[in-house]
Each structure stands twice: as structure tokens, then as C-alpha cells.
Design an enzyme around this catalytic site. Structure first.
Site, PDB file in Angstrom:
ATOM      1  N   GLU A 317       0.688  -1.240   0.001  1.00 25.96           N
ATOM      2  CA  GLU A 317       0.167  -0.004   0.041  1.00 25.96           C
ATOM      3  C   GLU A 317       0.594   1.209  -0.108  1.00 25.96           C
ATOM      4  OE1 GLU A 317      -4.238  -1.153   1.918  1.00 25.96           O
ATOM      5  OE2 GLU A 317      -2.612  -1.038   3.415  1.00 25.96           O
TER       6      GLU A 317
HETATM    7  C1  ACM Z   1      -2.111  -5.347   4.141  1.00 24.32           C
HETATM    8  O1  ACM Z   1      -2.973  -5.822   4.657  1.00 24.32           O
HETATM    9  N1  ACM Z   1      -1.920  -4.177   3.870  1.00 24.32           N
HETATM   10  C2  ACM Z   1      -0.960  -6.363   3.995  1.00 24.32           C
END
Ligand code: ACM
Length: 678
Positions: A317
Site C-alpha cells: 500500500e
Molecule cells: C495489508 O493488509 N495491507 C498487507
């Protein structure tokens, strides 16, 4: 694998024909082969242990074994002579000690033979002996004359070598004793990797001596000292569990940039994030050489602290907007011919890989790191969907699966249980490619957990996931799983887990002065909302007390599952009088509850927060009873009555206080089966 599947199903058949113990033993994970024999071994006297060939971990494991057997049975084994000559023998033999640092490839298998004279446990290494002791504990049960072990022969080998639980300690810090409890639970169900998510926007949770500003400015005082890390690593090792640390970079890194603002891609926050935070804060700047210097220092220090061969660098992310809008980062990308943010992160990962490798570790990261430039030595942790697992394996990367095992999403055990790592695209891989799939991890993110409710989030559902990772793919009977899970859940409580005990006290706090049976009738039908619904309506905030119904209630309601199953049974087979009788009793309880509970509602704020569910449940009970009457008598309901039943179901589907009524499916089944006059 095919062989094991056949053996596993024939073991279940052999078991069904056993006359000694009527119930299926509460083994979880179910072993590779299980052959029931005649007779049993009485546990009236403590077992006399005769061990050879295992390493020192076994001695402590035997002490824990005795303590656990005492806790489970209530028998006073610790008051009785252990070494008396006429005690039955528990003979344990290891062909070899375990490796000094537990490896993914280490043989964990064991063989177990129990007859009326004693127990024989044999294993290639100490790890198998540790697993075998857990199996014996799960076999201990009441027999007609007292506690006993059934006579049995078991051969057992895990299907996957990487069977993990990930715990986020960044969003809410988890004290050491809690991690120790979770490790005890993991060992009971033969999990072997505790992956600790140690840094994120909300906190950096390990003492660094090289860069102490990390914990000084990035942890709000909540972090593990290096001595505590050594303690937890050793605690886990004694139980056959590896600890894999994760330090999430270059995103999710506010706890780093609070301490080192000059390393951020843009102006960072001046304190750690205390809300959801994801994507709101700038990642580390991959064009800044000082970033690699710090990572080299800190990762080197952490690599020495955590002996495991694997080191998780996160990588998930990363918000490209900070890199897209930065002039100097854009200039760097142009100069290095990097097309986009993915290419820049790939370059960052190559630098990281060199650092992690230099410190003697294999690098692992979340599936965003899987791009064409990724060196094959890297391991890929699939979370956004199972596709990346198959792609990674096909391309020659070792990989593990967490997509489908996010236990923070409040889904039932059955849903996670049926997620098969080798299904979908992964089912089409060659045997050579399939070998790259090492296993998986349940993932417990920590926005909404505290030491008070963490056990209830993790257990008992994680035991079902553990079975998926250990047992043959053909072991997937949901009814059998729930029957065994209920007893494993009790075993875990005797082990010191607090998933039931802490829930009891949280519910007592919420019930206040109202009679518990009335409150329970209602609250037993409720479940937390699923997936990301809670965060969408009430964003996580570290200052928010986690003392509401949603925090106390289990992710899945056993009472609701039982009612829903009963109703489905009645709808499918209206002549099942026993199911009809049991269901009627439940529906009557629901119908009558609101009237009795109402007088207590006005004075209690927690009760008011769920007050809307109380009449809805009573209406569901009334509608269900009318449908049941019609099913029983064969007399159709009127069209108007049928409409009223549908309206009660609709009213039952409303979410309140981030909860849902989990029993509407029961009434749906009945109303679906009622006859309506034309
Ligand atoms: C995640 O759940 N951002 C690895």
C-alpha cells in the site's frame, strides 16, 4: 498428496466403526492417518516418561504436558508419584535433535501408538515429539471409568511447512504475556510461525540501540525491549514456533519518519498516526541514500535479534502520489529511466534485498512487491487475492497465502476453513511450481483489538485455519470441524487462553444490572458487522475505548449457527420431529424475550445501543413460529401473513451499533418453506 487424501478419508471411516469412543476425538488439525484400535489407556495414574534422543526442549515440554493434563482433567497428577514402576509408560524417541535455529524445511512429522499398556511417540526430530504431545492432550477424554486415551495409531505429517499467525502490534500494542498466550495456543494446534507486524504508521515496537529515536519518538512508550524480544523468541522456540519480524517499508512508515523526518518523501506527521492513517502519510524517499544507511543499520540490528532465516519488509500500500508530485523524485526517476512508482519501488526493493541478504536473511514482502524486476530469492506474501500466490509460484518465487485468512474481518471459521491454498489458479500449477507454495498465515490486524479481546478475535477460529494448513485438502467437513472446534476451544481455555473468560467479563460489564439470561438471549443472536463495514462508518482511533458490544461479541455466534442449521434442517426435512422441537424452543425464547428485557433498557446506555434489535428478534421469533406451525400442520398461511413474515425478516436485516442479527437466515429458511394460500 493423493495418497494422504485417501488415507485421511479411510481414517475417518475406520473411526466411525470404533466402538470404544463414540464421539470423534477433538483432534485439530486432523492427522494424516488415524487408525482406531480396541481398548483404551486409563489416565488414573500419571504417565511415566521414558525419553531418548530429543533435545532439551522436550524436558520442558513434558512439564507443560503434565500441567496441561492436570488442568484439562482436574486430576491431581502433580500430587501423585510420577516415576512409580507400575505407572503406564509414555515412551518418546527422537531420531535427532532439532536444528539450533528452527528451519522451514525441518521435519515435523511424528508417529503415535497408544494401547492399554502405554504410549509410544516417535519422531525424526524434537519438533515432531512436541506436536505428538499436543495430539495426546487432544485425545484425553472422559471414558466410562474415568479419564483415558483411546487406543489408536497415528502417523502425522504437515501438508505445508509454513503455518503462521500474523499479529499486528503496531495499531494496538500487545504486551509480552499476551504474545506468550497466543504462542501457547498456536503450539496446541501445530502452527509454527508467529509473524509479528512490528512497525507501521501507528508505532515502532522494538527497542533499537542503533537508532533509539525510533522507539523514543515512534512508539508512545510501548515497545519490546531487546531482552523481551530474546525472551519471546526463546519462548516460541521451546514450543516449535519460529518468529518472523516485519518492519513495513517504504509505506506504512510514519513511525520511522516521526523520528527521521528528513527521510520522508514529503513533509511527514510530527507524531505517530492515531487513526487509520493508511495512505495519508508520505512513504520513505527511495532516492535518499540516508534511507538505505538507516535501513542497513536497523535491519542489521534486528536481523541479529531475530534468529529466523526470514525477514519481512512489508512493502504494501505505497501511495504513489507523494512520489508523483515530488520534483526531485521525478528527476531521479527520469535519470534512472523508471517509468512509474512501481518501478521506483522495485528499485527500492532491490536495494533492500541486498541489505537483508547481507545480514543473512531471506526477504519476504506483501504481494505488491511482485513485479517483473523482483529478484527470485524474494518470497511473496499474498494478501490482495489468491491470484498473486499462483503467479508467484509459477514464476519461481516461494510464496504464502493470507488472502482468505484475514481474521480481523469477522467472518465465520467455516469461511476461512474452506479457503484452499491449492485451488483456483494454484490448482493448475505443475508439481514443481506447487512446491513454491509453502503455506499460509492467518492475519490479525489490530485496529480493533486490545489485550482484553484479542484472544476472542484469534481463537478459536485460528484453529480451523491451522487445520487447513496441516491436514490433507480432503479434510473439509464443516460440521466435523465445528464439533471438534468447540472442544478445542475448551482445551485452549485450560491452556490459559482467555477468549471465553474475557468475553464473559466484557459482556457482564455491558449487561449491568439486567438479568444475564435475558441479555444473553438477545446478544447471542448478534454478531459484529463484517469485512470493513466498521471502519467505513466509525474510523479507527487509538483513543477509542474498545468496550462496546461489537468488541465483546464473538466474530461468529455459535447460537446463531446452531439455530440457522436447525431451521435449514427442518425446511429440508419437515418430518424431523426432534429438530422441530429444538427449534420451537429457541423461537419461543426469542419471541418472549423483548417483553421481559424491556423494563431494563431505559436505565442502561449499553442496552439502549442494542435496544432496536430486541423487538426485531421477537418479531423474527413470532414469524418463525407461525412458519413452523404451518410446516408442521400443512395448513398454509395467508398471503398477508406471509408478507408480514417477509417484513419481519427485512426488519431483522438492519444493522445497528455495527452489529447484525445473525439469526435472520433461520427464519428465512422457515418462511421459505411455509405454504401460502393462493
Ligand atoms: C495489508 O493488509 N495491507 C498487507
Amino acid at each position: 498428496m493423493r495418497n494422504w487424501q485417501v488415507l485421511a478419508s479411510s481414517a475417518l471411516i475406520a473411526l466411525a466403526s470404533s466402538t470404544v469412543f463414540a464421539a470423534q476425538p477433538a483432534l485439530m488439525p486432523w492427522p494424516t492417518t488415524y487408525t482406531a484400535k480396541d481398548g483404551s489407556l486409563s489416565l488414573d495414574k500419571p504417565l511415566r516418561v521414558d525419553a531418548s534422543g530429543c533435545d532439551a526442549r522436550l524436558t520442558k515440554a513434558i512439564d507443560r504436558f503434565r500441567a496441561q493434563l492436570t488442568a484439562q482433567t482436574g486430576n491431581l497428577y502433580n500430587h501423585q508419584p510420577v516415576e512409580a514402576k507400575d505407572n503406564p509408560v509414555l515412551a518418546i524417541h527422537c531420531a535427532a535433535a532439532g536444528l539450533p535455529v528452527q528451519a522451514v524445511t525441518e521435519d515435523e512429522s511424528y508417529g503415535l501408538a497408544i494401547d492399554p499398556a502405554g504410549v509410544k511417540l516417535t519422531a525424526p526430530t524434537t519438533l515432531g515429539a512436541l506436536h505428538g504431545l499436543q495430539t495426546i492432550l487432544q485425545l484425553a477424554t472422559w471414558a466410562p471409568k474415568g479419564w483415558a486415551l483411546p487406543a489408536v495409531e497415528i502417523q502425522d505429517t504437515p501438508r505445508f511447512p509454513w503455518r503462521g499467525l500474523m499479529i499486528d502490534v503496531s495499531r494496538h500494542f500487545m504486551p509480552l504475556d499476551q504474545l506468550q498466550r497466543e504462542i501457547d495456543g498456536m503450539a496446541a494446534v501445530k502452527l509454527n510461525v508467529l509473524h509479528i507486524h512490528l512497525s507501521d504508521d501507528q508505532g515502532f515496537r522494538v527497542e533499537s540501540k542503533k537508532a533509539p529515536k525510533l522507539q523514543q519518538l515512534g512508539s508512545e512508550g510501548m515497545y519490546y525491549t531487546q531482552d523481551q524480544i530474546r525472551e519471546i523468541v526463546s519462548y516460541a522456540r521451546e514450543r516449535g514456533i519460529r518468529i518472523v519480524p516485519e518492519f513495513d517499508v517504504p509505506g506504512h512508515s510514519t513511525s520511522w519518519t516521526v523520528a527521521y523526518p528528513e527521510l520522508a518523501s514529503d513533509t511527514p506527521a510530527t507524531r505517530v498516526v492515531r487513526n487509520q492513517g493508511d495512505r495519508q502519510q508520505p512513504p520513505l524517499d527511495p532516492t535518499n541514500e540516508k534511507v538505505y544507511k538507516l535501513l542497513d543499520d536497523v535491519f542489521g540490528e534486528m536481523a541479529a535479534l531475530f534468529p529466523d532465516a526470514y525477514f519481512h519488509i512489508g512493502g504494501d500500500e505505497v501511495d504513489p502520489k507523494y512520489w508523483d508530485k515530488s520534483e526531485h523524485i521525478q528527476a531521479f526517476m527520469k535519470a534512472h529511466n523508471l517509468k512509474n512508482a512501481d518501478a521506483l519501488q522495485a528499485l527500492f526493493n532491490q536495494r533492500l534485498l541486498a541489505i537483508v541478504t547481507k545480514h543473512g536473511k531471506h526477504m519476504i514482502g506483501w504481494d505488491e512487491i511482485l513485479v517483473p524486476e523482483l529478484p527470485k530469492e524474494t518470497m511473496v506474501h499474498s494478501w490482495r487475492g489468491p491470484k498473486s500466490l499462483a503467479v508467484a509460484a509459477k514464476e519461481g518465487f516461494n510464496t504464502i497465502l493470507s488472502a482468505g485468512y484475514y481474521i480481523d474481518l469477522m467472518q465465520p471459521a467455516s469461511q476461512h476453513y474452506l479457503v484452499e491454498p491449492l485451488s483456483g489458479d494454484a490448482a493448475d500449477l505443475t508439481p514443481e511450481q506447487t512446491k513454491h507454495i509453502l503455506g499460509g498465515e492467518a492475519a490479525q490486524w489490530a485496529e480493533y483489538i486490545t489485550p482484553e479481546n484479542a484472544d476472542n478475535r484469534i481463537w478459536p477460529r485460528t484453529a480451523a485455519i491451522a487445520e487447513r494448513f496441516w491436514s490433507a485438502a480432503s479434510v473439509r467437513d464443516v460440521d466435523s470441524m465445528y464439533a471438534r472446534l468447540d472442544r478445542v476451544s475448551t482445551e485452549l481455555e485450560f491452556l490459559g487462553l482467555k477468549h471465553r473468560a474475557n468475553q464473559e467479563r466484557m459482556l457482564a460489564r455491558l449487561a449491568g444490572s439486567a438479568p444475564r439470561d435475558l441479555v444473553s438471549t438477545l446478544s447471542n443472536t448478534l454478531e459484529p458487522v463484517k469485512e470493513y463495514e466498521r471502519g467505513e462508518t466509525h474510523e479507527f482511533d487509538a483513543d477509542m475505548p474498545l468496550n462496546q458490544w461489537i468488541d465483546a461479541l464473538s466474530p461468529e455466534s455459535d447460537a446463531a449457527r446452531i439455530a440457522n442449521n436447525l431451521a435449514a434442517k427442518v425446511a429440508a426435512n419437515p418430518s424431523d420431529a426432534e429438530a422441530r422441537r429444538d427449534l420451537r424452543r429457541i423461537l419461543e425464547l426469542w419471541r418472549e424475550n423483548d417483553l421481559r428485557l424491556q423494563p431494563y433498557m431505559a436505565d442502561s446506555w449499553p442496552l439502549q445501543s442494542i435496544a432496536g434489535f430486541s423487538p426485531a428478534l421477537s418479531q423474527l421469533g413470532a414469524a418463525g413460529l407461525q412458519a413452523l406451525d404451518s410446516i408442521e400442520s400443512g395448513i398454509p398461511v395467508s398471503a398477508a401473513e406471509h408478507q408480514a413474515h417477509l417484513a419481519a425478516i427485512k426488519a431483522g436485516e438492519v444493522h445497528r451499533a455495527q452489529l447484525l442479527l445473525a439469526v435472520t437466515p433461520a427464519v428465512q429458511s422457515l418462511v421459505g418453506a411455509e405454504k401460502v394460500t393462493q
